[in-house]
Design a protein around this motif. Structure first.
Motif, PDB file in Angstrom:
ATOM      1  N   TYR A  17      15.935  -7.346   0.663  1.00  0.00           N
ATOM      2  CA  TYR A  17      15.377  -8.550   1.272  1.00  0.00           C
ATOM      3  C   TYR A  17      14.186  -8.186   2.159  1.00  0.00           C
ATOM      4  O   TYR A  17      13.151  -8.848   2.123  1.00  0.00           O
ATOM      5  CB  TYR A  17      16.442  -9.293   2.079  1.00  0.00           C
ATOM      6  N   THR A  18      14.332  -7.131   2.943  1.00  0.00           N
ATOM      7  CA  THR A  18      13.250  -6.694   3.817  1.00  0.00           C
ATOM      8  C   THR A  18      12.028  -6.278   3.002  1.00  0.00           C
ATOM      9  O   THR A  18      10.895  -6.643   3.344  1.00  0.00           O
ATOM     10  CB  THR A  18      13.718  -5.528   4.705  1.00  0.00           C
ATOM     11  N   ALA A  19      12.239  -5.542   1.926  1.00  0.00           N
ATOM     12  CA  ALA A  19      11.127  -5.117   1.071  1.00  0.00           C
ATOM     13  C   ALA A  19      10.453  -6.328   0.430  1.00  0.00           C
ATOM     14  O   ALA A  19       9.221  -6.385   0.338  1.00  0.00           O
ATOM     15  CB  ALA A  19      11.622  -4.156  -0.003  1.00  0.00           C
ATOM     16  N   TRP A  20      11.238  -7.297   0.012  1.00  0.00           N
ATOM     17  CA  TRP A  20      10.673  -8.522  -0.577  1.00  0.00           C
ATOM     18  C   TRP A  20       9.821  -9.274   0.432  1.00  0.00           C
ATOM     19  O   TRP A  20       8.725  -9.718   0.118  1.00  0.00           O
ATOM     20  CB  TRP A  20      11.805  -9.414  -1.100  1.00  0.00           C
ATOM     21  N   ARG A  21      10.315  -9.395   1.670  1.00  0.00           N
ATOM     22  CA  ARG A  21       9.548 -10.083   2.711  1.00  0.00           C
ATOM     23  C   ARG A  21       8.242  -9.352   3.007  1.00  0.00           C
ATOM     24  O   ARG A  21       7.212  -9.980   3.226  1.00  0.00           O
ATOM     25  CB  ARG A  21      10.374 -10.210   4.000  1.00  0.00           C
ATOM     26  N   GLU A  22       8.264  -8.027   3.008  1.00  0.00           N
ATOM     27  CA  GLU A  22       7.044  -7.261   3.237  1.00  0.00           C
ATOM     28  C   GLU A  22       6.037  -7.493   2.121  1.00  0.00           C
ATOM     29  O   GLU A  22       4.837  -7.637   2.382  1.00  0.00           O
ATOM     30  CB  GLU A  22       7.364  -5.771   3.357  1.00  0.00           C
ATOM     31  N   ARG A  23       6.501  -7.524   0.875  1.00  0.00           N
ATOM     32  CA  ARG A  23       5.601  -7.793  -0.246  1.00  0.00           C
ATOM     33  C   ARG A  23       5.021  -9.193  -0.158  1.00  0.00           C
ATOM     34  O   ARG A  23       3.828  -9.397  -0.388  1.00  0.00           O
ATOM     35  CB  ARG A  23       6.332  -7.610  -1.578  1.00  0.00           C
ATOM     36  N   GLU A  24       5.843 -10.168   0.176  1.00  0.00           N
ATOM     37  CA  GLU A  24       5.357 -11.543   0.303  1.00  0.00           C
ATOM     38  C   GLU A  24       4.337 -11.668   1.428  1.00  0.00           C
ATOM     39  O   GLU A  24       3.337 -12.377   1.297  1.00  0.00           O
ATOM     40  CB  GLU A  24       6.533 -12.502   0.545  1.00  0.00           C
ATOM     41  N   ARG A  25       4.572 -10.973   2.526  1.00  0.00           N
ATOM     42  CA  ARG A  25       3.633 -11.006   3.642  1.00  0.00           C
ATOM     43  C   ARG A  25       2.308 -10.349   3.248  1.00  0.00           C
ATOM     44  O   ARG A  25       1.232 -10.876   3.559  1.00  0.00           O
ATOM     45  CB  ARG A  25       4.227 -10.291   4.848  1.00  0.00           C
ATOM     46  N   ALA A  26       2.373  -9.224   2.553  1.00  0.00           N
ATOM     47  CA  ALA A  26       1.148  -8.555   2.100  1.00  0.00           C
ATOM     48  C   ALA A  26       0.386  -9.439   1.130  1.00  0.00           C
ATOM     49  O   ALA A  26      -0.844  -9.547   1.210  1.00  0.00           O
ATOM     50  CB  ALA A  26       1.499  -7.218   1.442  1.00  0.00           C
ATOM     51  N   PHE A  27       1.100 -10.120   0.224  1.00  0.00           N
ATOM     52  CA  PHE A  27       0.454 -11.019  -0.729  1.00  0.00           C
ATOM     53  C   PHE A  27      -0.246 -12.157   0.005  1.00  0.00           C
ATOM     54  O   PHE A  27      -1.388 -12.496  -0.298  1.00  0.00           O
ATOM     55  CB  PHE A  27       1.490 -11.572  -1.711  1.00  0.00           C
ATOM     56  N   GLU A  75      -1.301 -12.190   3.150  1.00  0.00           N
ATOM     57  CA  GLU A  75      -2.424 -11.692   3.942  1.00  0.00           C
ATOM     58  C   GLU A  75      -3.630 -11.395   3.061  1.00  0.00           C
ATOM     59  O   GLU A  75      -4.761 -11.733   3.407  1.00  0.00           O
ATOM     60  CB  GLU A  75      -2.011 -10.445   4.713  1.00  0.00           C
ATOM     61  N   LEU A  76      -3.405 -10.768   1.911  1.00  0.00           N
ATOM     62  CA  LEU A  76      -4.515 -10.484   1.014  1.00  0.00           C
ATOM     63  C   LEU A  76      -5.092 -11.764   0.425  1.00  0.00           C
ATOM     64  O   LEU A  76      -6.309 -11.886   0.248  1.00  0.00           O
ATOM     65  CB  LEU A  76      -4.076  -9.540  -0.099  1.00  0.00           C
ATOM     66  N   SER A  77      -4.247 -12.722   0.129  1.00  0.00           N
ATOM     67  CA  SER A  77      -4.724 -13.988  -0.428  1.00  0.00           C
ATOM     68  C   SER A  77      -5.544 -14.771   0.585  1.00  0.00           C
ATOM     69  O   SER A  77      -6.413 -15.554   0.210  1.00  0.00           O
ATOM     70  CB  SER A  77      -3.545 -14.843  -0.898  1.00  0.00           C
ATOM     71  N   ARG A 124      -9.783 -10.832  -6.451  1.00  0.00           N
ATOM     72  CA  ARG A 124      -8.647 -11.724  -6.216  1.00  0.00           C
ATOM     73  C   ARG A 124      -7.555 -11.533  -7.263  1.00  0.00           C
ATOM     74  O   ARG A 124      -6.370 -11.609  -6.973  1.00  0.00           O
ATOM     75  CB  ARG A 124      -9.124 -13.174  -6.184  1.00  0.00           C
ATOM     76  N   GLY A 125      -7.956 -11.244  -8.475  1.00  0.00           N
ATOM     77  CA  GLY A 125      -6.982 -11.034  -9.546  1.00  0.00           C
ATOM     78  C   GLY A 125      -6.198  -9.740  -9.419  1.00  0.00           C
ATOM     79  O   GLY A 125      -5.190  -9.550 -10.095  1.00  0.00           O
ATOM     80  N   ASP A 126      -6.662  -8.822  -8.572  1.00  0.00           N
ATOM     81  CA  ASP A 126      -5.971  -7.550  -8.367  1.00  0.00           C
ATOM     82  C   ASP A 126      -4.810  -7.655  -7.380  1.00  0.00           C
ATOM     83  O   ASP A 126      -3.993  -6.739  -7.297  1.00  0.00           O
ATOM     84  CB  ASP A 126      -6.948  -6.492  -7.832  1.00  0.00           C
ATOM     85  N   ILE A 127      -4.746  -8.724  -6.633  1.00  0.00           N
ATOM     86  CA  ILE A 127      -3.746  -8.840  -5.570  1.00  0.00           C
ATOM     87  C   ILE A 127      -2.313  -8.712  -6.101  1.00  0.00           C
ATOM     88  O   ILE A 127      -1.531  -7.927  -5.556  1.00  0.00           O
ATOM     89  CB  ILE A 127      -3.939 -10.142  -4.760  1.00  0.00           C
ATOM     90  N   PRO A 128      -1.918  -9.445  -7.154  1.00  0.00           N
ATOM     91  CA  PRO A 128      -0.534  -9.272  -7.628  1.00  0.00           C
ATOM     92  C   PRO A 128      -0.227  -7.846  -8.061  1.00  0.00           C
ATOM     93  O   PRO A 128       0.858  -7.328  -7.768  1.00  0.00           O
ATOM     94  CB  PRO A 128      -0.437 -10.233  -8.808  1.00  0.00           C
ATOM     95  N   TYR A 129      -1.171  -7.185  -8.728  1.00  0.00           N
ATOM     96  CA  TYR A 129      -0.946  -5.803  -9.150  1.00  0.00           C
ATOM     97  C   TYR A 129      -0.767  -4.886  -7.948  1.00  0.00           C
ATOM     98  O   TYR A 129       0.153  -4.080  -7.902  1.00  0.00           O
ATOM     99  CB  TYR A 129      -2.105  -5.312 -10.016  1.00  0.00           C
TER     100      TYR A 129
END
Length: 82
Positions: free
Chosen positions: A15-25, A27-29, A43-48
């Motif tokens: 859950y913590t790792a998922w929240r960190e990924r969502e936060r990074a996504f 912030e980059l977006s 912009r298309g590189d963000i999910p990768y």
């Protein structure tokens, strides 16, 4: 009891790792295209960058053995010169 503790600890870590990924996504977006270009991203590189690189890093960390390097602590081991 230790099995239950490990199970709940695993769920909490995921859950913590998922929240960190969502936060990074998020912030980059939120960055504009020029700032992303300064970082070397489109912009298309963000999910990768957020999801695929996190999976690769997790797999690397899971299989890595403790390093007993004799080099300096701040060495980047030649990964990328700035």
């Amino acid at each position: 009891m230790s099995t239950l503790t490990r199970f709940l600890g695993g769920i909490a870590a995921r859950y913590t790792a998922w929240r960190e990924r969502e936060r990074a996504f998020a912030e980059l977006s939120a960055l504009d295209d020029r700032t992303l270009a300064d970082l070397g991203l489109r912009r298309g590189d963000i999910p990768y960058v957020v999801y695929c690189k996190a999976q690769q890093r997790g797999a690397t960390l899971a299989t890595a053995t403790p390093a007993t390097s004799t080099g300096p602590a701040n060495s980047n081991d030649g990964l990328r010169a700035a």
